[in-house]
Design a protein around this motif. Structure first.
Motif, PDB file in Angstrom:
ATOM      1  N   LEU A 112      19.800  82.217  12.350  1.00 15.52           N
ATOM      2  CA  LEU A 112      19.681  80.771  12.565  1.00 15.52           C
ATOM      3  C   LEU A 112      20.310  80.328  13.884  1.00 15.52           C
ATOM      4  N   SER A 113      19.821  79.224  14.415  1.00 13.79           N
ATOM      5  CA  SER A 113      20.435  78.642  15.613  1.00 13.79           C
ATOM      6  C   SER A 113      21.799  78.083  15.232  1.00 13.79           C
TER       7      SER A 113
ATOM      8  N   LYS B 284      22.970  75.141  15.529  1.00 11.79           N
ATOM      9  CA  LYS B 284      22.853  73.839  14.861  1.00 11.79           C
ATOM     10  C   LYS B 284      22.423  73.964  13.402  1.00 11.79           C
ATOM     11  N   GLU B 285      21.760  75.073  13.047  1.00 10.79           N
ATOM     12  CA  GLU B 285      21.252  75.262  11.681  1.00 10.79           C
ATOM     13  C   GLU B 285      22.188  76.077  10.783  1.00 10.79           C
ATOM     14  N   LYS B 286      23.181  76.718  11.367  1.00 11.06           N
ATOM     15  CA  LYS B 286      24.019  77.638  10.595  1.00 11.06           C
ATOM     16  C   LYS B 286      24.803  76.921   9.507  1.00 11.06           C
ATOM     17  N   LYS B 287      24.839  77.553   8.319  1.00  8.62           N
ATOM     18  CA  LYS B 287      25.698  77.093   7.225  1.00  8.62           C
ATOM     19  C   LYS B 287      27.028  77.837   7.284  1.00  8.62           C
TER      20      LYS B 287
END
Length: 182
Positions: free
Chosen positions: A59-60, A62-65
């Motif tokens: 994931l990018s 900004k998308e990482k959990k």
């Protein structure tokens, strides 16, 4: 004169690190996990770890959990720090893990924390990083203090999906303070 100090490096997680992280969690003794505040009944299966960690790698920012940094000594991966509960551009919660028992409680975690913080602050554009170790686990609490995190409070919480309800010590590093320490 020869220098025998270990060479410490940190880097972002890769697909090749996933097996080592899974092994850390699945091979740890029940006593070790409990001392970290882990509820043994909440330990996921290996497939969960593979899926979660693989997603993290792809994931990018900004998308990482979750976002993980691998800790290395003399070229060997020996631990990791990750953040979760990420609010990109705002805050995240940090976790600290040294995989190899012989190198735990040797003071290396302080250096690893200091080397890891730039990744979390810069890549996720964070303003605050919290860390909430189990209050009864002295090693991370001692390391956070020495790394100049600010003690915020002690309170009752279930700090993560693996944990039982416990007293945690909440520590904070702001981006401003981090910059002043450079």
């Amino acid at each position: 004169m020869q220098n025998n100090d270990p060479i410490l490096l940190v880097r972002e997680i890769t697909i090749l690190d996933i097996e080592s992280i899974i092994n850390y969690w699945t091979n740890a003794s029940d006593d070790f996990l409990t001392a970290m505040g882990v509820d043994l009944n909440k330990m996921p299966e290996t497939e969960f770890w593979k899926q979660m960690l693989s997603e993290q790698v792809t994931l990018s920012y900004k998308e990482k959990k979750s976002y993980c940094i691998i800790w290395m000594i003399n070229g060997k991966a020996t631990g990791h720090s990750n953040v979760n509960k990420i609010i990109f551009g705002e805050e995240a919660y940090m976790h600290l893990h040294i995989w190899d028992e012989p190198i735990r409680q040797k003071g290396l975690g302080i250096n690893f924390i200091k080397m890891t913080l730039p990744y979390f602050f810069e890549k996720l554009e964070l303003k605050k990083i919290y860390c909430e170790p189990y209050a009864l686990n002295p090693a991370p609490n001692k390391a956070l203090k020495k790394a100049e995190f600010e003690f915020v409070k002690k309170y009752l919480s279930t700090p993560g999906f693996l944990n039982f309800e416990q007293e945690v010590n909440q520590w904070l590093m702001t981006f401003e303070k981090f910059n002043s320490l450079k």
